[in-house]
Each structure stands twice: as C-alpha cells, then as structure tokens.
Design a protein around this motif. Structure first.
Motif, PDB file in Angstrom:
ATOM      1  N   VAL A  16       0.839  -1.199   0.000  1.00 36.63           N
ATOM      2  CA  VAL A  16       0.000   0.000   0.000  1.00 36.63           C
ATOM      3  C   VAL A  16       0.876   1.251   0.000  1.00 36.63           C
ATOM      4  O   VAL A  16       0.636   2.197  -0.752  1.00 36.63           O
ATOM      5  CB  VAL A  16      -0.962  -0.001   1.213  1.00 36.63           C
ATOM      6  CG1 VAL A  16      -1.750   1.293   1.271  1.00 36.63           C
ATOM      7  CG2 VAL A  16      -1.900  -1.200   1.143  1.00 36.63           C
ATOM      8  N   ARG A  17       1.923   1.250   0.810  1.00 32.39           N
ATOM      9  CA  ARG A  17       2.834   2.406   0.855  1.00 32.39           C
ATOM     10  C   ARG A  17       3.534   2.611  -0.484  1.00 32.39           C
ATOM     11  O   ARG A  17       3.702   3.736  -0.947  1.00 32.39           O
ATOM     12  CB  ARG A  17       3.881   2.222   1.955  1.00 32.39           C
ATOM     13  CG  ARG A  17       3.350   2.504   3.329  1.00 32.39           C
ATOM     14  CD  ARG A  17       4.474   2.529   4.366  1.00 32.39           C
ATOM     15  NE  ARG A  17       3.927   2.262   5.669  1.00 32.39           N
ATOM     16  CZ  ARG A  17       3.965   1.098   6.305  1.00 32.39           C
ATOM     17  NH1 ARG A  17       4.594   0.073   5.788  1.00 32.39           N
ATOM     18  NH2 ARG A  17       3.407   0.949   7.481  1.00 32.39           N
ATOM     19  N   GLU A  18       3.957   1.518  -1.107  1.00 30.11           N
ATOM     20  CA  GLU A  18       4.630   1.617  -2.414  1.00 30.11           C
ATOM     21  C   GLU A  18       3.678   2.186  -3.465  1.00 30.11           C
ATOM     22  O   GLU A  18       4.069   3.033  -4.278  1.00 30.11           O
ATOM     23  CB  GLU A  18       5.163   0.250  -2.846  1.00 30.11           C
ATOM     24  CG  GLU A  18       6.371  -0.203  -2.046  1.00 30.11           C
ATOM     25  CD  GLU A  18       6.810  -1.621  -2.390  1.00 30.11           C
ATOM     26  OE1 GLU A  18       6.223  -2.250  -3.299  1.00 30.11           O
ATOM     27  OE2 GLU A  18       7.764  -2.109  -1.748  1.00 30.11           O
ATOM     28  N   LEU A  19       2.434   1.740  -3.456  1.00 34.92           N
ATOM     29  CA  LEU A  19       1.452   2.259  -4.415  1.00 34.92           C
ATOM     30  C   LEU A  19       1.172   3.736  -4.149  1.00 34.92           C
ATOM     31  O   LEU A  19       1.054   4.531  -5.080  1.00 34.92           O
ATOM     32  CB  LEU A  19       0.156   1.444  -4.360  1.00 34.92           C
ATOM     33  CG  LEU A  19       0.258   0.005  -4.869  1.00 34.92           C
ATOM     34  CD1 LEU A  19      -1.056  -0.730  -4.641  1.00 34.92           C
ATOM     35  CD2 LEU A  19       0.655  -0.026  -6.332  1.00 34.92           C
ATOM     36  N   ALA A  20       1.076   4.109  -2.884  1.00 36.41           N
ATOM     37  CA  ALA A  20       0.852   5.518  -2.534  1.00 36.41           C
ATOM     38  C   ALA A  20       2.027   6.366  -3.003  1.00 36.41           C
ATOM     39  O   ALA A  20       1.841   7.485  -3.502  1.00 36.41           O
ATOM     40  CB  ALA A  20       0.649   5.665  -1.028  1.00 36.41           C
ATOM     41  N   GLU A  21       3.240   5.858  -2.879  1.00 38.89           N
ATOM     42  CA  GLU A  21       4.424   6.591  -3.341  1.00 38.89           C
ATOM     43  C   GLU A  21       4.396   6.754  -4.859  1.00 38.89           C
ATOM     44  O   GLU A  21       4.733   7.807  -5.382  1.00 38.89           O
ATOM     45  CB  GLU A  21       5.700   5.858  -2.893  1.00 38.89           C
ATOM     46  CG  GLU A  21       6.971   6.602  -3.226  1.00 38.89           C
ATOM     47  CD  GLU A  21       7.082   7.959  -2.553  1.00 38.89           C
ATOM     48  OE1 GLU A  21       7.705   8.844  -3.149  1.00 38.89           O
ATOM     49  OE2 GLU A  21       6.535   8.145  -1.452  1.00 38.89           O
ATOM     50  N   ILE A  22       3.956   5.730  -5.571  1.00 33.57           N
ATOM     51  CA  ILE A  22       3.824   5.820  -7.029  1.00 33.57           C
ATOM     52  C   ILE A  22       2.821   6.912  -7.385  1.00 33.57           C
ATOM     53  O   ILE A  22       3.045   7.696  -8.302  1.00 33.57           O
ATOM     54  CB  ILE A  22       3.410   4.461  -7.635  1.00 33.57           C
ATOM     55  CG1 ILE A  22       4.565   3.458  -7.522  1.00 33.57           C
ATOM     56  CG2 ILE A  22       2.985   4.619  -9.090  1.00 33.57           C
ATOM     57  CD1 ILE A  22       4.193   2.038  -7.877  1.00 33.57           C
ATOM     58  N   LEU A  23       1.714   6.995  -6.632  1.00 28.65           N
ATOM     59  CA  LEU A  23       0.719   8.049  -6.882  1.00 28.65           C
ATOM     60  C   LEU A  23       1.347   9.428  -6.719  1.00 28.65           C
ATOM     61  O   LEU A  23       1.130  10.322  -7.537  1.00 28.65           O
ATOM     62  CB  LEU A  23      -0.466   7.916  -5.917  1.00 28.65           C
ATOM     63  CG  LEU A  23      -1.466   6.806  -6.183  1.00 28.65           C
ATOM     64  CD1 LEU A  23      -2.545   6.807  -5.110  1.00 28.65           C
ATOM     65  CD2 LEU A  23      -2.093   6.937  -7.540  1.00 28.65           C
ATOM     66  N   ARG A  24       2.122   9.607  -5.656  1.00 26.77           N
ATOM     67  CA  ARG A  24       2.763  10.910  -5.416  1.00 26.77           C
ATOM     68  C   ARG A  24       3.765  11.247  -6.513  1.00 26.77           C
ATOM     69  O   ARG A  24       3.808  12.368  -7.003  1.00 26.77           O
ATOM     70  CB  ARG A  24       3.471  10.915  -4.060  1.00 26.77           C
ATOM     71  CG  ARG A  24       2.587  11.346  -2.920  1.00 26.77           C
ATOM     72  CD  ARG A  24       3.413  11.614  -1.664  1.00 26.77           C
ATOM     73  NE  ARG A  24       4.103  10.424  -1.166  1.00 26.77           N
ATOM     74  CZ  ARG A  24       3.540   9.497  -0.399  1.00 26.77           C
ATOM     75  NH1 ARG A  24       2.293   9.617  -0.033  1.00 26.77           N
ATOM     76  NH2 ARG A  24       4.232   8.453   0.019  1.00 26.77           N
ATOM     77  N   GLU A  25       4.590  10.292  -6.889  1.00 24.73           N
ATOM     78  CA  GLU A  25       5.645  10.542  -7.872  1.00 24.73           C
ATOM     79  C   GLU A  25       5.088  10.836  -9.259  1.00 24.73           C
ATOM     80  O   GLU A  25       5.616  11.669  -9.979  1.00 24.73           O
ATOM     81  CB  GLU A  25       6.583   9.349  -7.955  1.00 24.73           C
ATOM     82  CG  GLU A  25       7.454   9.166  -6.738  1.00 24.73           C
ATOM     83  CD  GLU A  25       8.262   7.880  -6.783  1.00 24.73           C
ATOM     84  OE1 GLU A  25       8.120   7.101  -7.754  1.00 24.73           O
ATOM     85  OE2 GLU A  25       9.031   7.637  -5.843  1.00 24.73           O
ATOM     86  N   THR A  26       4.022  10.148  -9.638  1.00 31.07           N
ATOM     87  CA  THR A  26       3.487  10.283 -10.994  1.00 31.07           C
ATOM     88  C   THR A  26       2.321  11.247 -11.086  1.00 31.07           C
ATOM     89  O   THR A  26       1.853  11.529 -12.172  1.00 31.07           O
ATOM     90  CB  THR A  26       3.018   8.916 -11.524  1.00 31.07           C
ATOM     91  OG1 THR A  26       1.973   8.421 -10.668  1.00 31.07           O
ATOM     92  CG2 THR A  26       4.164   7.931 -11.585  1.00 31.07           C
ATOM     93  N   GLU A  27       1.847  11.757  -9.955  1.00 30.41           N
ATOM     94  CA  GLU A  27       0.703  12.654  -9.892  1.00 30.41           C
ATOM     95  C   GLU A  27      -0.578  11.993 -10.428  1.00 30.41           C
ATOM     96  O   GLU A  27      -1.485  12.673 -10.882  1.00 30.41           O
ATOM     97  CB  GLU A  27       0.992  13.971 -10.616  1.00 30.41           C
ATOM     98  CG  GLU A  27       2.111  14.749  -9.967  1.00 30.41           C
ATOM     99  CD  GLU A  27       2.374  16.091 -10.632  1.00 30.41           C
ATOM    100  OE1 GLU A  27       1.536  16.551 -11.430  1.00 30.41           O
ATOM    101  OE2 GLU A  27       3.414  16.677 -10.337  1.00 30.41           O
TER     102      GLU A  27
END
Length: 170
Positions: A16-27
């Motif tokens: 879940v944290r990794e997916l959330a980080e992907i959301l932040r990085e890719t907007e």
C-alpha cells in the motif's frame, strides 16, 4: 468461509505504501493492482488550487471597477479584451516564450523582492524570468536563449494557461 479467508493473500502495508508513493511521484489520482485473488485499489483526491486562485484574482479588478466613475469602467474593460488578443497575436513571434503549464505567474521571488527582470533588461540563457506556481510548487521559467526582454505579456499574480505567451525575448 474460513477456508476462503485462508486462501486469500494478505494485504501487506508495504505494498500500500509503495502504491501511494507511485501516486505521489506520478501525480496519478488512482492506481489498481490485481494479482491472483488479491485486488487492491489506492486513490487520492487532488485539490485544484488554480480554480480557487482564479476567482479571487478576477474579483479584485471587479471590486476596483465600481469605485471608479462610470466612464472609467468601460475604459477598464476594453484594455482587458485586447490584451489577450495581443498575447494571442504575439504567439507567432519568433522570440515568444510560452507557459509550459497551468498555474499562477509571479514576476518576483516574493512580494518584498524586486522583479526578476524588466522590459529592456538583457538576460542570459537559463536566467529565471518568472515563476509559475502549480500545485503549491514554484517552477522557474527561464530564458531559452540570451537576449533582451522585449515585452512581458502577463502581470504578477495572473493565472496562466498551458501554451499562453508569457514574454518575448529578442
């Protein structure tokens, strides 16, 4: 039912944290992953500060217009109409620099500082001419080549659109 819950893959907080980080990085606003019997969807809501900022900016000139005499109001409206037309006409100019994003343009680093440059100033390639705030991030807009600022087509604090002419460099 207990055999069903045993056969399901447990959801790891790390995933879940990794997916959330992907959301932040890719907007991105949403991401969904499906693997075997595991299906995970992570979404976020992104506020739109440009819409909120655009309304107060438009309200300020409207508030100033009623204070002026009746003839000043019609005089104030026509210059606003030709300005975008002039900016559109300027988009064909070979030295025009257009906005790479939607946001709010600022001609100075902060309200107490002088402007980055003025009409007539000589600049070098890479010099910051103005800032565009987008999603609470200030993005420097730089001179694409060395030259002289012939015209600044926007005002400080003005909302700008993608591709809108910002200044002319000759």
């Amino acid at each position: 039912m207990s055999s069903e819950s045993r056969s399901r893959t447990p959801i790891s907080p790390k995933i879940v944290r990794e997916l959330a980080e992907i959301l932040r990085e890719t907007e991105l606003t949403e991401i969904e992953v499906e693997r075997d019997d595991l299906r995970l969807r992570v979404a976020r809501e992104i506020p739109a500060p440009q819409v909120v900022q655009a309304a107060p900016m438009a309200a300020a000139p409207t508030a100033a217009a009623p204070m002026a005499a009746a003839p000043a109001t019609p005089t104030a409206a026509p210059p606003e109409t030709p300005a975008p037309q002039d900016a559109t006409d300027m988009s064909a100019h070979p030295g025009v620099v257009k906005s790479p994003m939607v946001g709010t343009a600022y001609l100075q680093p902060n309200p107490d500082s002088p402007a980055f440059c003025a009409v007539g100033d000589s600049v070098k390639e890479g010099d910051t001419i103005l800032l565009i705030e987008a999603m609470k991030t200030f993005n420097p807009i730089t001179a694409e080549k060395s030259g002289k600022i012939a015209e600044i087509l926007i005002e400080d604090g003005q909302p700008v659109e993608y591709g809108e002419p910002l200044f002319i460099l000759v």
